[in-house]
Design a protein around this motif. Structure first.
Motif, PDB file in Angstrom:
ATOM      1  N   ARG A  67       0.824  -1.205   0.000  1.00  0.00           N
ATOM      2  CA  ARG A  67       0.000   0.000   0.000  1.00  0.00           C
ATOM      3  C   ARG A  67       0.864   1.263   0.000  1.00  0.00           C
ATOM      4  O   ARG A  67       0.518   2.260  -0.626  1.00  0.00           O
ATOM      5  CB  ARG A  67      -0.945  -0.022   1.198  1.00  0.00           C
ATOM      6  CG  ARG A  67      -2.016  -1.098   1.085  1.00  0.00           C
ATOM      7  CD  ARG A  67      -2.794  -1.310   2.388  1.00  0.00           C
ATOM      8  NE  ARG A  67      -3.703  -2.440   2.268  1.00  0.00           N
ATOM      9  CZ  ARG A  67      -4.920  -2.374   1.751  1.00  0.00           C
ATOM     10  NH1 ARG A  67      -5.392  -1.211   1.306  1.00  0.00           N
ATOM     11  NH2 ARG A  67      -5.674  -3.455   1.673  1.00  0.00           N
ATOM     12  N   VAL A  68       1.999   1.205   0.672  1.00  0.00           N
ATOM     13  CA  VAL A  68       2.944   2.327   0.635  1.00  0.00           C
ATOM     14  C   VAL A  68       3.415   2.555  -0.803  1.00  0.00           C
ATOM     15  O   VAL A  68       3.547   3.692  -1.262  1.00  0.00           O
ATOM     16  CB  VAL A  68       4.150   2.051   1.556  1.00  0.00           C
ATOM     17  CG1 VAL A  68       5.259   3.082   1.321  1.00  0.00           C
ATOM     18  CG2 VAL A  68       3.716   2.079   3.025  1.00  0.00           C
ATOM     19  N   SER A  69       3.629   1.462  -1.532  1.00  0.00           N
ATOM     20  CA  SER A  69       4.129   1.580  -2.909  1.00  0.00           C
ATOM     21  C   SER A  69       3.119   2.257  -3.842  1.00  0.00           C
ATOM     22  O   SER A  69       3.503   2.780  -4.890  1.00  0.00           O
ATOM     23  CB  SER A  69       4.482   0.192  -3.462  1.00  0.00           C
ATOM     24  OG  SER A  69       3.322  -0.566  -3.764  1.00  0.00           O
ATOM     25  N   THR A  70       1.841   2.258  -3.461  1.00  0.00           N
ATOM     26  CA  THR A  70       0.824   2.938  -4.273  1.00  0.00           C
ATOM     27  C   THR A  70       0.632   4.390  -3.855  1.00  0.00           C
ATOM     28  O   THR A  70      -0.209   5.094  -4.410  1.00  0.00           O
ATOM     29  CB  THR A  70      -0.529   2.207  -4.178  1.00  0.00           C
ATOM     30  OG1 THR A  70      -1.049   2.323  -2.847  1.00  0.00           O
ATOM     31  CG2 THR A  70      -0.385   0.742  -4.545  1.00  0.00           C
ATOM     32  N   GLY A  71       1.403   4.831  -2.848  1.00  0.00           N
ATOM     33  CA  GLY A  71       1.349   6.220  -2.422  1.00  0.00           C
ATOM     34  C   GLY A  71       0.448   6.495  -1.232  1.00  0.00           C
ATOM     35  O   GLY A  71       0.225   7.665  -0.875  1.00  0.00           O
ATOM     36  N   GLN A  72      -0.082   5.457  -0.604  1.00  0.00           N
ATOM     37  CA  GLN A  72      -0.963   5.668   0.536  1.00  0.00           C
ATOM     38  C   GLN A  72      -0.185   6.144   1.762  1.00  0.00           C
ATOM     39  O   GLN A  72       0.910   5.660   2.050  1.00  0.00           O
ATOM     40  CB  GLN A  72      -1.710   4.372   0.894  1.00  0.00           C
ATOM     41  CG  GLN A  72      -2.870   4.047  -0.025  1.00  0.00           C
ATOM     42  CD  GLN A  72      -3.726   2.922   0.535  1.00  0.00           C
ATOM     43  OE1 GLN A  72      -3.247   1.824   0.769  1.00  0.00           O
ATOM     44  NE2 GLN A  72      -4.996   3.207   0.765  1.00  0.00           N
ATOM     45  N   ALA A  73      -0.766   7.092   2.489  1.00  0.00           N
ATOM     46  CA  ALA A  73      -0.193   7.566   3.749  1.00  0.00           C
ATOM     47  C   ALA A  73      -0.602   6.616   4.871  1.00  0.00           C
ATOM     48  O   ALA A  73      -1.515   5.804   4.727  1.00  0.00           O
ATOM     49  CB  ALA A  73      -0.692   8.981   4.047  1.00  0.00           C
TER      50      ALA A  73
ATOM     51  N   THR B 157      15.894   3.424   5.622  1.00  0.00           N
ATOM     52  CA  THR B 157      15.565   4.510   6.538  1.00  0.00           C
ATOM     53  C   THR B 157      14.355   5.328   6.118  1.00  0.00           C
ATOM     54  O   THR B 157      13.942   6.227   6.847  1.00  0.00           O
ATOM     55  CB  THR B 157      16.775   5.456   6.698  1.00  0.00           C
ATOM     56  OG1 THR B 157      17.153   5.959   5.404  1.00  0.00           O
ATOM     57  CG2 THR B 157      17.955   4.733   7.325  1.00  0.00           C
ATOM     58  N   ASP B 158      13.794   5.048   4.935  1.00  0.00           N
ATOM     59  CA  ASP B 158      12.605   5.805   4.544  1.00  0.00           C
ATOM     60  C   ASP B 158      11.707   4.956   3.647  1.00  0.00           C
ATOM     61  O   ASP B 158      12.072   3.850   3.229  1.00  0.00           O
ATOM     62  CB  ASP B 158      12.979   7.128   3.859  1.00  0.00           C
ATOM     63  CG  ASP B 158      13.773   6.942   2.563  1.00  0.00           C
ATOM     64  OD1 ASP B 158      13.397   6.068   1.747  1.00  0.00           O
ATOM     65  OD2 ASP B 158      14.760   7.660   2.361  1.00  0.00           O
ATOM     66  N   ARG B 159      10.522   5.493   3.354  1.00  0.00           N
ATOM     67  CA  ARG B 159       9.504   4.752   2.611  1.00  0.00           C
ATOM     68  C   ARG B 159       9.938   4.444   1.181  1.00  0.00           C
ATOM     69  O   ARG B 159       9.682   3.346   0.662  1.00  0.00           O
ATOM     70  CB  ARG B 159       8.195   5.561   2.607  1.00  0.00           C
ATOM     71  CG  ARG B 159       7.606   5.728   3.994  1.00  0.00           C
ATOM     72  CD  ARG B 159       6.591   6.862   4.027  1.00  0.00           C
ATOM     73  NE  ARG B 159       5.321   6.504   3.405  1.00  0.00           N
ATOM     74  CZ  ARG B 159       4.283   5.992   4.058  1.00  0.00           C
ATOM     75  NH1 ARG B 159       4.366   5.774   5.362  1.00  0.00           N
ATOM     76  NH2 ARG B 159       3.155   5.704   3.432  1.00  0.00           N
ATOM     77  N   THR B 160      10.596   5.415   0.535  1.00  0.00           N
ATOM     78  CA  THR B 160      11.032   5.205  -0.840  1.00  0.00           C
ATOM     79  C   THR B 160      12.032   4.063  -0.930  1.00  0.00           C
ATOM     80  O   THR B 160      11.943   3.200  -1.813  1.00  0.00           O
ATOM     81  CB  THR B 160      11.660   6.496  -1.415  1.00  0.00           C
ATOM     82  OG1 THR B 160      10.690   7.537  -1.383  1.00  0.00           O
ATOM     83  CG2 THR B 160      12.125   6.275  -2.843  1.00  0.00           C
ATOM     84  N   GLN B 161      12.984   4.055  -0.001  1.00  0.00           N
ATOM     85  CA  GLN B 161      13.968   2.972   0.025  1.00  0.00           C
ATOM     86  C   GLN B 161      13.297   1.637   0.290  1.00  0.00           C
ATOM     87  O   GLN B 161      13.652   0.609  -0.305  1.00  0.00           O
ATOM     88  CB  GLN B 161      15.021   3.238   1.100  1.00  0.00           C
ATOM     89  CG  GLN B 161      15.976   4.372   0.791  1.00  0.00           C
ATOM     90  CD  GLN B 161      16.965   4.595   1.928  1.00  0.00           C
ATOM     91  OE1 GLN B 161      16.730   4.190   3.069  1.00  0.00           O
ATOM     92  NE2 GLN B 161      18.082   5.249   1.625  1.00  0.00           N
ATOM     93  N   ALA B 162      12.315   1.628   1.178  1.00  0.00           N
ATOM     94  CA  ALA B 162      11.609   0.381   1.509  1.00  0.00           C
ATOM     95  C   ALA B 162      10.924  -0.197   0.281  1.00  0.00           C
ATOM     96  O   ALA B 162      10.992  -1.406   0.016  1.00  0.00           O
ATOM     97  CB  ALA B 162      10.592   0.639   2.620  1.00  0.00           C
ATOM     98  N   VAL B 163      10.260   0.676  -0.480  1.00  0.00           N
ATOM     99  CA  VAL B 163       9.572   0.223  -1.694  1.00  0.00           C
ATOM    100  C   VAL B 163      10.582  -0.273  -2.719  1.00  0.00           C
ATOM    101  O   VAL B 163      10.384  -1.312  -3.357  1.00  0.00           O
ATOM    102  CB  VAL B 163       8.708   1.357  -2.286  1.00  0.00           C
ATOM    103  CG1 VAL B 163       8.200   0.977  -3.674  1.00  0.00           C
ATOM    104  CG2 VAL B 163       7.547   1.671  -1.351  1.00  0.00           C
TER     105      VAL B 163
END
Length: 208
Positions: A156-162, A191-197
């Motif tokens: 869900r993070v990868s689709t841009g959801q907060a 360390t951040d959402r972008t890296q996680a995705v």
């Protein structure tokens, strides 16, 4: 074998790739293509009809994907020999396919160099992994896997959801979602959402 030749079923949703692989195989005197399937469901049906020695299986296909198709084929024929052909080197995706019953794992970028040798090796009873895939599996062998809930959150993070949107959709508190995110960061060593995705996609944990 069919007339002394290794019979092969090609499974991929891209017709040009199927045609290209078929042309390469038909140029070999000891191989014959007995069918082509565009998705997992068709692959399972054609396998039952043709009984090939080798199945070349893409992973990312509509409806029934490659891993599901591998499991279904192995359920009806436990000794079936299946080689994955994929664009993705991710260790998690590769392990899913191997656990489902694949005997080989090749990257489409290396088909010309390795396809024929891999088919012959797997047909003789060996297992064959692309070196990059084997390396990725070894590097991440001791990494703690993400839970199903964490994978769902990351997807869900990868689709841009907060976090608030994820919490609402999954009927969780926002603090619980934040806890899942901390765990994801820790397990993926980011360390951040972008890296996680990015890491999640590269390792085959999620698809973009």
């Amino acid at each position: 074998m069919l007339g002394g030749r290794i019979s092969v079923l090609i499974v991929d949703d891209h017709p040009l790739l199927r045609e290209g692989v078929a042309a390469v195989l038909e140029a070999e005197g000891d191989m014959v293509v007995v069918g082509e399937a565009k998705d997992g469901a068709e692959a399972v049906a054609l396998f039952a009809q043709t009984g090939p020695d080798i199945v070349l299986m893409d992973l990312q296909m509509p409806d029934i994907d490659g891993v599901e198709a591998i499991a279904a084929i192995r359920a009806q024929a436990p000794r079936a020999r299946i080689i994955v052909l994929t664009t993705y080197a991710g260790d998690v995706r590769a392990l899913r396919a191997l656990k489902a019953g694949a005997s080989g794992y090749l990257l489409k970028s290396s088909l010309r160099r390795e396809l024929i040798d891999t088919i012959r090796a797997v047909h003789s009873g060996k297992r064959q992994l692309h070196p990059q895939v084997a390396h990725d599996i070894a590097i991440n062998a001791t990494a703690e896997p993400l839970s199903e809930r964490e994978i769902d959150v990351l997807r869900r993070v990868s689709t841009g959801q907060a976090n608030k949107e994820i919490a609402r959709d999954l009927a969780l508190s926002e603090d619980t979602v934040k806890g899942h995110m901390r765990s994801i960061f820790n397990k993926l060593e980011v360390t951040d959402r972008t890296q996680a995705v990015t890491v999640g996609h590269r390792r085959g944990i999620i698809q973009l």
